[in-house]
Motif scaffolding. Structure first.
Motif, PDB file in Angstrom:
ATOM      1  N   LEU A  20       0.864  -1.177   0.000  1.00  0.00           N
ATOM      2  CA  LEU A  20       0.000   0.000   0.000  1.00  0.00           C
ATOM      3  C   LEU A  20       0.896   1.220   0.000  1.00  0.00           C
ATOM      4  O   LEU A  20       1.853   1.302   0.772  1.00  0.00           O
ATOM      5  CB  LEU A  20      -0.881  -0.011   1.243  1.00  0.00           C
ATOM      6  CG  LEU A  20      -1.790   1.209   1.456  1.00  0.00           C
ATOM      7  CD1 LEU A  20      -2.914   1.223   0.434  1.00  0.00           C
ATOM      8  CD2 LEU A  20      -2.354   1.208   2.886  1.00  0.00           C
ATOM      9  N   PHE A  22       0.889   5.273   0.605  1.00  0.00           N
ATOM     10  CA  PHE A  22       0.039   6.311   1.186  1.00  0.00           C
ATOM     11  C   PHE A  22       0.913   7.382   1.832  1.00  0.00           C
ATOM     12  O   PHE A  22       2.140   7.267   1.900  1.00  0.00           O
ATOM     13  CB  PHE A  22      -0.947   5.720   2.201  1.00  0.00           C
ATOM     14  CG  PHE A  22      -0.294   5.117   3.418  1.00  0.00           C
ATOM     15  CD1 PHE A  22      -0.244   5.812   4.620  1.00  0.00           C
ATOM     16  CD2 PHE A  22       0.273   3.858   3.377  1.00  0.00           C
ATOM     17  CE1 PHE A  22       0.362   5.269   5.739  1.00  0.00           C
ATOM     18  CE2 PHE A  22       0.870   3.289   4.500  1.00  0.00           C
ATOM     19  CZ  PHE A  22       0.917   3.998   5.681  1.00  0.00           C
ATOM     20  N   ASP A  24       2.035  11.619   2.413  1.00  0.00           N
ATOM     21  CA  ASP A  24       2.437  12.722   1.543  1.00  0.00           C
ATOM     22  C   ASP A  24       3.876  13.104   1.821  1.00  0.00           C
ATOM     23  O   ASP A  24       4.747  12.940   0.980  1.00  0.00           O
ATOM     24  CB  ASP A  24       1.493  13.920   1.736  1.00  0.00           C
ATOM     25  CG  ASP A  24       1.797  15.043   0.761  1.00  0.00           C
ATOM     26  OD1 ASP A  24       2.497  14.801  -0.239  1.00  0.00           O
ATOM     27  OD2 ASP A  24       1.349  16.176   0.998  1.00  0.00           O
ATOM     28  N   ARG A  62      -4.083  11.172  -6.960  1.00  0.00           N
ATOM     29  CA  ARG A  62      -4.719  10.957  -5.669  1.00  0.00           C
ATOM     30  C   ARG A  62      -6.210  11.317  -5.748  1.00  0.00           C
ATOM     31  O   ARG A  62      -6.575  12.394  -6.220  1.00  0.00           O
ATOM     32  CB  ARG A  62      -4.037  11.808  -4.592  1.00  0.00           C
ATOM     33  CG  ARG A  62      -2.680  11.262  -4.140  1.00  0.00           C
ATOM     34  CD  ARG A  62      -2.874  10.113  -3.162  1.00  0.00           C
ATOM     35  NE  ARG A  62      -1.661   9.366  -2.913  1.00  0.00           N
ATOM     36  CZ  ARG A  62      -0.797   9.636  -1.931  1.00  0.00           C
ATOM     37  NH1 ARG A  62      -0.997  10.678  -1.145  1.00  0.00           N
ATOM     38  NH2 ARG A  62       0.259   8.873  -1.745  1.00  0.00           N
ATOM     39  N   ILE A  67      -7.218   4.037  -3.491  1.00  0.00           N
ATOM     40  CA  ILE A  67      -5.905   3.771  -2.924  1.00  0.00           C
ATOM     41  C   ILE A  67      -4.876   3.699  -4.038  1.00  0.00           C
ATOM     42  O   ILE A  67      -5.216   3.635  -5.227  1.00  0.00           O
ATOM     43  CB  ILE A  67      -5.877   2.454  -2.110  1.00  0.00           C
ATOM     44  CG1 ILE A  67      -6.131   1.241  -3.029  1.00  0.00           C
ATOM     45  CG2 ILE A  67      -6.862   2.500  -0.958  1.00  0.00           C
ATOM     46  CD1 ILE A  67      -5.864  -0.093  -2.353  1.00  0.00           C
ATOM     47  N   GLN A  68      -3.620   3.721  -3.646  1.00  0.00           N
ATOM     48  CA  GLN A  68      -2.512   3.483  -4.571  1.00  0.00           C
ATOM     49  C   GLN A  68      -1.679   2.346  -4.002  1.00  0.00           C
ATOM     50  O   GLN A  68      -1.505   2.225  -2.786  1.00  0.00           O
ATOM     51  CB  GLN A  68      -1.670   4.739  -4.759  1.00  0.00           C
ATOM     52  CG  GLN A  68      -2.417   5.848  -5.503  1.00  0.00           C
ATOM     53  CD  GLN A  68      -1.618   7.128  -5.625  1.00  0.00           C
ATOM     54  OE1 GLN A  68      -0.795   7.442  -4.773  1.00  0.00           O
ATOM     55  NE2 GLN A  68      -1.870   7.884  -6.686  1.00  0.00           N
ATOM     56  N   THR A  69      -1.198   1.496  -4.901  1.00  0.00           N
ATOM     57  CA  THR A  69      -0.372   0.364  -4.488  1.00  0.00           C
ATOM     58  C   THR A  69       0.895   0.331  -5.328  1.00  0.00           C
ATOM     59  O   THR A  69       0.966   0.926  -6.411  1.00  0.00           O
ATOM     60  CB  THR A  69      -1.124  -0.967  -4.630  1.00  0.00           C
ATOM     61  OG1 THR A  69      -1.671  -1.084  -5.953  1.00  0.00           O
ATOM     62  CG2 THR A  69      -2.240  -1.073  -3.605  1.00  0.00           C
ATOM     63  N   HIS A 149      -0.703   8.708  11.418  1.00  0.00           N
ATOM     64  CA  HIS A 149      -1.444   7.550  10.940  1.00  0.00           C
ATOM     65  C   HIS A 149      -1.520   6.496  12.030  1.00  0.00           C
ATOM     66  O   HIS A 149      -0.680   6.446  12.937  1.00  0.00           O
ATOM     67  CB  HIS A 149      -0.766   6.943   9.711  1.00  0.00           C
ATOM     68  CG  HIS A 149      -0.741   7.833   8.516  1.00  0.00           C
ATOM     69  ND1 HIS A 149       0.280   8.741   8.293  1.00  0.00           N
ATOM     70  CD2 HIS A 149      -1.603   7.968   7.485  1.00  0.00           C
ATOM     71  CE1 HIS A 149       0.032   9.394   7.165  1.00  0.00           C
ATOM     72  NE2 HIS A 149      -1.100   8.946   6.665  1.00  0.00           N
ATOM     73  N   ILE A 240      -7.854   4.856   5.132  1.00  0.00           N
ATOM     74  CA  ILE A 240      -7.087   4.746   3.888  1.00  0.00           C
ATOM     75  C   ILE A 240      -7.198   3.348   3.299  1.00  0.00           C
ATOM     76  O   ILE A 240      -7.298   3.177   2.080  1.00  0.00           O
ATOM     77  CB  ILE A 240      -5.614   5.107   4.142  1.00  0.00           C
ATOM     78  CG1 ILE A 240      -5.509   6.559   4.609  1.00  0.00           C
ATOM     79  CG2 ILE A 240      -4.757   4.880   2.887  1.00  0.00           C
ATOM     80  CD1 ILE A 240      -4.130   6.945   5.115  1.00  0.00           C
ATOM     81  N   TYR A 241      -7.207   2.335   4.169  1.00  0.00           N
ATOM     82  CA  TYR A 241      -7.209   0.947   3.680  1.00  0.00           C
ATOM     83  C   TYR A 241      -7.840   0.060   4.730  1.00  0.00           C
ATOM     84  O   TYR A 241      -7.673   0.278   5.933  1.00  0.00           O
ATOM     85  CB  TYR A 241      -5.770   0.492   3.421  1.00  0.00           C
ATOM     86  CG  TYR A 241      -5.651  -0.900   2.837  1.00  0.00           C
ATOM     87  CD1 TYR A 241      -6.010  -1.157   1.515  1.00  0.00           C
ATOM     88  CD2 TYR A 241      -5.180  -1.961   3.607  1.00  0.00           C
ATOM     89  CE1 TYR A 241      -5.897  -2.423   0.972  1.00  0.00           C
ATOM     90  CE2 TYR A 241      -5.062  -3.233   3.070  1.00  0.00           C
ATOM     91  CZ  TYR A 241      -5.410  -3.456   1.759  1.00  0.00           C
ATOM     92  OH  TYR A 241      -5.311  -4.715   1.228  1.00  0.00           O
TER      93      TYR A 241
END
Length: 248
Positions: A20, A22, A24, A62, A67-69, A149, A240-241
């Motif tokens: 994953l 995530f 910034d 984004r 999500i981005q992986t 987080h 987020i996930y």
């Protein structure tokens, strides 16, 4: 794979280890764990960096609710651990996906290299014990001030993998008068994950959710200056996930 790692990988843990992506500043990878496969029985969190042009692509794609992986080339995940081969792995090449790479994700940046700035959590997961649903709901808190987080602490199957964006509510940090809190509270940094426990049982149904505001007990541990535990109200800014199937 770089030459320094060609002869050190273990056949069981040498695989494609999806991540994953995530955050910034900094960006993070969280390894997507699976109890079923011995190569993926690891909970790993790390800070990573990319070239500026890759960062622009990441930020441009984004989207809320997506999500981005990152799908790296095959490598031995033990190279990230404290007991892994030396020298430790410092880069990994792969492809960034918009969405989950195994569930319809779309490549947005191929043949890119991630710099591994810091491996902040490396835990081996045991597939044999059964999850204790009566244990206290526990997360790992990490990040920079204003960009914190929580990652759910994975223990035993069936379990869940969850990553949240949170903030500590100003003015709510409390600690015993005899316990020193080693933080400038308005600018709390957690470069290393700190366990945070909440007054709920540790099940997916009772997990933290976006919009929750509640008190957590933080336990940075004991140092030369003594114990550093404290409590604070946290606000969950977003989920987020969330995954249960891979940890059944």
């Amino acid at each position: 794979m770089s030459a320094q790692h060609d002869h050190h990988h273990h056949p069981v843990t040498f695989d494609v280890h999806g991540m994953l992506l995530f955050g910034d500043d900094p960006l993070y990878f969280s390894h997507l764990p699976m109890f079923e496969h011995p190569a993926h029985r690891f909970q790993v969190l790390m800070e990573v960096g990319f070239r500026d042009d890759v960062l622009e692509v990441i930020r441009a794609h984004r989207k809320d609710g997506d999500i981005q992986t990152f799908v790296p080339e095959r490598f031995d995940i033990l190279e990230l651990g404290p007991s892994g081969p030396e020298p430790a792995r410092t880069t990994v090449a792969g492809t960034i996906f918009q969405g989950h790479f195994e569930r319809g994700g779309i490549p947005i940046a191929e043949d890119v290299t991630a710099r591994i700035e810091r491996v902040s959590c490396f835990r081996v997961l045991d597939p044999e014990p059964l999850h204790d649903d009566d244990r206290t709901l526990t997360y790992l808190c990490f990040g920079r001030a204003g960009r914190l987080h929580l990652a759910h602490e994975i223990t035993a199957r069936p379990d869940f993998d969850q990553v949240l964006a949170i903030r500590i509510v100003p003015g709510t940090v409390r600690h015993d008068p005899d316990v020193r809190v080693p933080f400038d509270v308005p600018a709390m940094d957690f470069p290393r994950p700190v366990p945070a426990r909440f007054g709920r049982v540790d099940t997916p149904a009772r997990r933290l959710r976006a919009g929750d505001t509640l008190e957590g007990a933080f336990d940075p541990g004991v140092t030369r200056t003594g114990p550093h535990g404290f409590t604070a109200q946290i606000e969950v800014l977003g989920e987020i996930y969330m995954e249960t199937g891979d940890l059944a």
